[in-house]
Write a protein that holds these residues in place. Sequence first.
Motif, mmCIF file in Angstrom:
data_model
loop_
_atom_site.group_PDB
_atom_site.id
_atom_site.type_symbol
_atom_site.label_atom_id
_atom_site.label_comp_id
_atom_site.label_asym_id
_atom_site.label_seq_id
_atom_site.Cartn_x
_atom_site.Cartn_y
_atom_site.Cartn_z
ATOM 1 N N ALA A 1 0.838 -1.210 0.000
ATOM 2 C CA ALA A 1 0.000 0.000 0.000
ATOM 3 C C ALA A 1 0.867 1.251 0.000
ATOM 4 O O ALA A 1 0.568 2.229 -0.698
ATOM 5 C CB ALA A 1 -0.939 -0.009 1.199
ATOM 6 N N ARG A 2 1.949 1.223 0.762
ATOM 7 C CA ARG A 2 2.874 2.359 0.801
ATOM 8 C C ARG A 2 3.541 2.551 -0.561
ATOM 9 O O ARG A 2 3.691 3.680 -1.035
ATOM 10 C CB ARG A 2 3.922 2.135 1.892
ATOM 11 C CG ARG A 2 4.805 3.339 2.123
ATOM 12 C CD ARG A 2 5.736 3.152 3.305
ATOM 13 N NE ARG A 2 4.970 2.967 4.542
ATOM 14 C CZ ARG A 2 5.007 1.852 5.296
ATOM 15 N NH1 ARG A 2 5.780 0.852 4.954
ATOM 16 N NH2 ARG A 2 4.300 1.773 6.391
ATOM 17 N N CYS A 3 3.921 1.452 -1.199
ATOM 18 C CA CYS A 3 4.504 1.539 -2.541
ATOM 19 C C CYS A 3 3.506 2.148 -3.518
ATOM 20 O O CYS A 3 3.875 2.992 -4.333
ATOM 21 C CB CYS A 3 4.953 0.156 -3.015
ATOM 22 S SG CYS A 3 6.417 -0.485 -2.181
ATOM 23 N N ASP A 4 2.241 1.702 -3.438
ATOM 24 C CA ASP A 4 1.202 2.279 -4.299
ATOM 25 C C ASP A 4 1.059 3.777 -4.080
ATOM 26 O O ASP A 4 0.925 4.549 -5.029
ATOM 27 C CB ASP A 4 -0.150 1.602 -4.043
ATOM 28 C CG ASP A 4 -0.272 0.263 -4.729
ATOM 29 O OD1 ASP A 4 0.418 0.057 -5.750
ATOM 30 O OD2 ASP A 4 -1.060 -0.571 -4.244
ATOM 31 N N GLU A 5 1.072 4.179 -2.810
ATOM 32 C CA GLU A 5 0.929 5.604 -2.468
ATOM 33 C C GLU A 5 2.051 6.431 -3.086
ATOM 34 O O GLU A 5 1.805 7.456 -3.735
ATOM 35 C CB GLU A 5 0.931 5.761 -0.944
ATOM 36 C CG GLU A 5 0.950 7.182 -0.464
ATOM 37 C CD GLU A 5 1.202 7.297 1.037
ATOM 38 O OE1 GLU A 5 1.485 8.428 1.476
ATOM 39 O OE2 GLU A 5 1.140 6.284 1.750
ATOM 40 N N TYR A 6 3.284 5.969 -2.916
ATOM 41 C CA TYR A 6 4.414 6.733 -3.449
ATOM 42 C C TYR A 6 4.516 6.622 -4.965
ATOM 43 O O TYR A 6 4.986 7.559 -5.619
ATOM 44 C CB TYR A 6 5.716 6.325 -2.754
ATOM 45 C CG TYR A 6 5.835 6.963 -1.397
ATOM 46 C CD1 TYR A 6 6.248 8.274 -1.260
ATOM 47 C CD2 TYR A 6 5.490 6.268 -0.240
ATOM 48 C CE1 TYR A 6 6.340 8.875 -0.020
ATOM 49 C CE2 TYR A 6 5.578 6.857 1.001
ATOM 50 C CZ TYR A 6 6.000 8.168 1.104
ATOM 51 O OH TYR A 6 6.091 8.765 2.336
ATOM 52 N N LEU A 7 4.071 5.500 -5.530
ATOM 53 C CA LEU A 7 4.023 5.405 -6.989
ATOM 54 C C LEU A 7 3.093 6.460 -7.562
ATOM 55 O O LEU A 7 3.439 7.137 -8.543
ATOM 56 C CB LEU A 7 3.541 4.018 -7.417
ATOM 57 C CG LEU A 7 4.591 2.949 -7.607
ATOM 58 C CD1 LEU A 7 3.944 1.596 -7.859
ATOM 59 C CD2 LEU A 7 5.533 3.297 -8.722
ATOM 60 N N GLU A 8 1.933 6.608 -6.968
ATOM 61 C CA GLU A 8 0.975 7.625 -7.432
ATOM 62 C C GLU A 8 1.543 9.032 -7.283
ATOM 63 O O GLU A 8 1.387 9.878 -8.165
ATOM 64 C CB GLU A 8 -0.360 7.494 -6.700
ATOM 65 C CG GLU A 8 -1.146 6.280 -7.102
ATOM 66 C CD GLU A 8 -1.363 6.184 -8.608
ATOM 67 O OE1 GLU A 8 -1.762 7.193 -9.232
ATOM 68 O OE2 GLU A 8 -1.118 5.102 -9.164
ATOM 69 N N LYS A 9 2.194 9.294 -6.157
ATOM 70 C CA LYS A 9 2.781 10.625 -5.943
ATOM 71 C C LYS A 9 3.857 10.920 -6.983
ATOM 72 O O LYS A 9 3.901 12.016 -7.556
ATOM 73 C CB LYS A 9 3.371 10.728 -4.534
ATOM 74 C CG LYS A 9 2.329 10.803 -3.452
ATOM 75 C CD LYS A 9 2.985 10.896 -2.085
ATOM 76 C CE LYS A 9 1.940 10.953 -0.979
ATOM 77 N NZ LYS A 9 2.559 11.044 0.355
ATOM 78 N N PHE A 10 4.727 9.942 -7.243
ATOM 79 C CA PHE A 10 5.796 10.159 -8.221
ATOM 80 C C PHE A 10 5.245 10.246 -9.644
ATOM 81 O O PHE A 10 5.742 11.022 -10.451
ATOM 82 C CB PHE A 10 6.855 9.060 -8.126
ATOM 83 C CG PHE A 10 8.024 9.440 -7.263
ATOM 84 C CD1 PHE A 10 9.006 10.282 -7.743
ATOM 85 C CD2 PHE A 10 8.120 8.974 -5.974
ATOM 86 C CE1 PHE A 10 10.075 10.655 -6.959
ATOM 87 C CE2 PHE A 10 9.185 9.329 -5.171
ATOM 88 C CZ PHE A 10 10.167 10.171 -5.662
ATOM 89 N N LEU B 1 3.761 13.716 -9.984
ATOM 90 C CA LEU B 1 4.848 14.684 -10.056
ATOM 91 C C LEU B 1 5.530 14.628 -11.421
ATOM 92 O O LEU B 1 5.802 15.670 -12.031
ATOM 93 C CB LEU B 1 5.859 14.417 -8.941
ATOM 94 C CG LEU B 1 7.063 15.326 -8.881
ATOM 95 C CD1 LEU B 1 6.648 16.760 -8.567
ATOM 96 C CD2 LEU B 1 8.042 14.827 -7.847
ATOM 97 N N THR B 2 5.761 13.442 -11.930
ATOM 98 C CA THR B 2 6.408 13.288 -13.235
ATOM 99 C C THR B 2 5.517 13.818 -14.352
ATOM 100 O O THR B 2 6.002 14.477 -15.275
ATOM 101 C CB THR B 2 6.765 11.809 -13.486
ATOM 102 O OG1 THR B 2 7.588 11.358 -12.414
ATOM 103 C CG2 THR B 2 7.512 11.638 -14.784
ATOM 104 N N ALA B 3 4.219 13.551 -14.263
ATOM 105 C CA ALA B 3 3.287 14.070 -15.280
ATOM 106 C C ALA B 3 3.271 15.597 -15.256
ATOM 107 O O ALA B 3 3.254 16.237 -16.321
ATOM 108 C CB ALA B 3 1.881 13.521 -15.039
ATOM 109 N N ASP B 4 3.294 16.175 -14.066
ATOM 110 C CA ASP B 4 3.349 17.638 -13.955
ATOM 111 C C ASP B 4 4.645 18.185 -14.542
ATOM 112 O O ASP B 4 4.639 19.201 -15.248
ATOM 113 C CB ASP B 4 3.217 18.073 -12.496
ATOM 114 C CG ASP B 4 1.843 17.803 -11.913
ATOM 115 O OD1 ASP B 4 0.905 17.531 -12.694
ATOM 116 O OD2 ASP B 4 1.719 17.850 -10.665
ATOM 117 N N LEU B 5 5.752 17.520 -14.254
ATOM 118 C CA LEU B 5 7.045 17.958 -14.800
ATOM 119 C C LEU B 5 7.073 17.844 -16.321
ATOM 120 O O LEU B 5 7.611 18.719 -17.001
ATOM 121 C CB LEU B 5 8.186 17.128 -14.199
ATOM 122 C CG LEU B 5 8.545 17.399 -12.748
ATOM 123 C CD1 LEU B 5 9.569 16.373 -12.261
ATOM 124 C CD2 LEU B 5 9.068 18.807 -12.564
#
Length: 161
Positions: free
Chosen positions: A118-127, A130-134
């Motif tokens: 679940a933590r991996c999923d959370e940080y995958l979504e955040k990254f 962030l990458t899509a915004d960049l």
Amino acid sequence: MIFKLAGGAAVLIAALIYAFEKNKAELRRIKKCRAVIGFIGECKLQIGCFSLPVRDILDGYADRWEGGAAFIAEAEKTDVGEAARRHSRFLLDGAEERELFTAFASELGRGYKGAETARCDEYLEKFKKLTADLEADAASKGRVRIAVSACISVMAVLFFA
């Protein structure tokens, strides 16, 4: 007259080189974020499917992360969070990415299988966000940066000519 044109050409070339280098730096930043997304995805896969401990995941991923070998080597010997704090400035260019990666690495290996995935999923979504915004930002700013640099250098040539 010819020296003024040569100077104007030099200004134009310098402005365009700056724009292209800045664009290249933004693309490098995006590439590094994608590498972290791959690492987090691999952690999720290895924990979810095989219940591997963090040290085994790191050992198997060391040669697949360009630029991450020093982080992984240190993380195998010491704490993953501490290694991330030391190496995040080499792994990632932006402060926001470094903060996210350090937070992820500090929490990695501290829970059970369900909590870890679940933590991996959370940080995958955040990254990914962030990458899509960049990427969107780089695409729009890149074209504008080149056009503005060319216009400013042409204006400088006309002003001094």
